[in-house]
Design a protein around this motif. Sequence first.
Motif, PDB file in Angstrom:
ATOM      1  N   ASP A 119      21.979 -28.622  37.150  1.00  0.00           N
ATOM      2  CA  ASP A 119      20.946 -27.779  37.750  1.00  0.00           C
ATOM      3  C   ASP A 119      20.859 -28.127  39.222  1.00  0.00           C
ATOM      4  N   GLU A 120      20.029 -27.403  39.967  1.00  0.00           N
ATOM      5  CA  GLU A 120      19.987 -27.570  41.424  1.00  0.00           C
ATOM      6  C   GLU A 120      19.611 -28.991  41.825  1.00  0.00           C
ATOM      7  N   LYS A 121      18.636 -29.582  41.139  1.00  0.00           N
ATOM      8  CA  LYS A 121      18.187 -30.938  41.478  1.00  0.00           C
ATOM      9  C   LYS A 121      19.286 -31.958  41.224  1.00  0.00           C
ATOM     10  N   LYS A 122      19.935 -31.864  40.054  1.00  0.00           N
ATOM     11  CA  LYS A 122      21.008 -32.808  39.722  1.00  0.00           C
ATOM     12  C   LYS A 122      22.199 -32.619  40.646  1.00  0.00           C
ATOM     13  N   LYS A 124      22.190 -31.662  43.784  1.00  0.00           N
ATOM     14  CA  LYS A 124      21.908 -32.277  45.089  1.00  0.00           C
ATOM     15  C   LYS A 124      22.039 -33.788  45.016  1.00  0.00           C
ATOM     16  N   SER A 125      21.530 -34.368  43.922  1.00  0.00           N
ATOM     17  CA  SER A 125      21.624 -35.820  43.742  1.00  0.00           C
ATOM     18  C   SER A 125      23.073 -36.262  43.643  1.00  0.00           C
ATOM     19  N   LYS A 126      23.881 -35.493  42.906  1.00  0.00           N
ATOM     20  CA  LYS A 126      25.301 -35.812  42.767  1.00  0.00           C
ATOM     21  C   LYS A 126      26.011 -35.712  44.112  1.00  0.00           C
ATOM     22  N   ASN A 151      27.983 -28.947  48.859  1.00  0.00           N
ATOM     23  CA  ASN A 151      27.209 -28.663  47.659  1.00  0.00           C
ATOM     24  C   ASN A 151      28.082 -27.882  46.668  1.00  0.00           C
TER      25      ASN A 151
END
Length: 249
Positions: A119-122, A124-126, A151
Amino acid sequence: MYHFFVDLPQIQGDVVTITGSDVNHIRNVLRMKAGEELAVGNGVDCREYCCRIEEFSGDCVICRVQSVREADTELPARIFLFQGLAKGDKMETIIQKAVELGVYEVIPMAAKRCVVKLDEKKAKSKTVRWQMISEAAAKQSGRRIIPGVKNVMTMKEAMSYAAGMDVRLIPYEKAEGMEKTREMISSLKPGQDIAVFIGPEGGFEEDEVEMAAEAGVCPVTMGKRILRTETAGPAMLAWMVYQLEESSI
């Protein structure tokens, strides 16, 4: 000589200020002292600053530039690796090896058969984590730039991003004719922007390869064996690196 990266504002005239986690590494791991020399790059261009440590000031290492030179560790062309998302720590390994081999940028790509779903949050973290892997690999391999990790893109977005590049290749297990692959690799020249599309664990679906071909991306074979996703990218990059560096001699 140990090599570190700093942001451009940290280079002021002949004074370089090193901050962050590198300070602990220099002071407590490498146990370097005032008077010892290290190399610094800004991660953007190929300039290498040979510096002498002047002092440890709080959470900073203050260095004085002794000389500046243009490093020759970068490839004469820019290779963009469009990598299908891989599961576990495979993605980190792929990025690490690609940076060691000289890739200019890595673009994680969400193809249809990707096992990994972010998902978008994961995502970005990755991306933050993958960028750290890139920087560490750049330091280890003596690079003078830090290859960017973009991204995560969809296949369609990736095709659009690569649209203006000089050479675009997509290794595909159903492609035939090693001679065509050899011709494409042999035609690579300094100054070009080169895109390579590597599928995820399950490979590309036929309609994805068809979409790529319609967009001007050339399907090529890498031989009679089917390579894992963590093998295909480095294998193709190694072939390209040999061609580019041999042709620039």
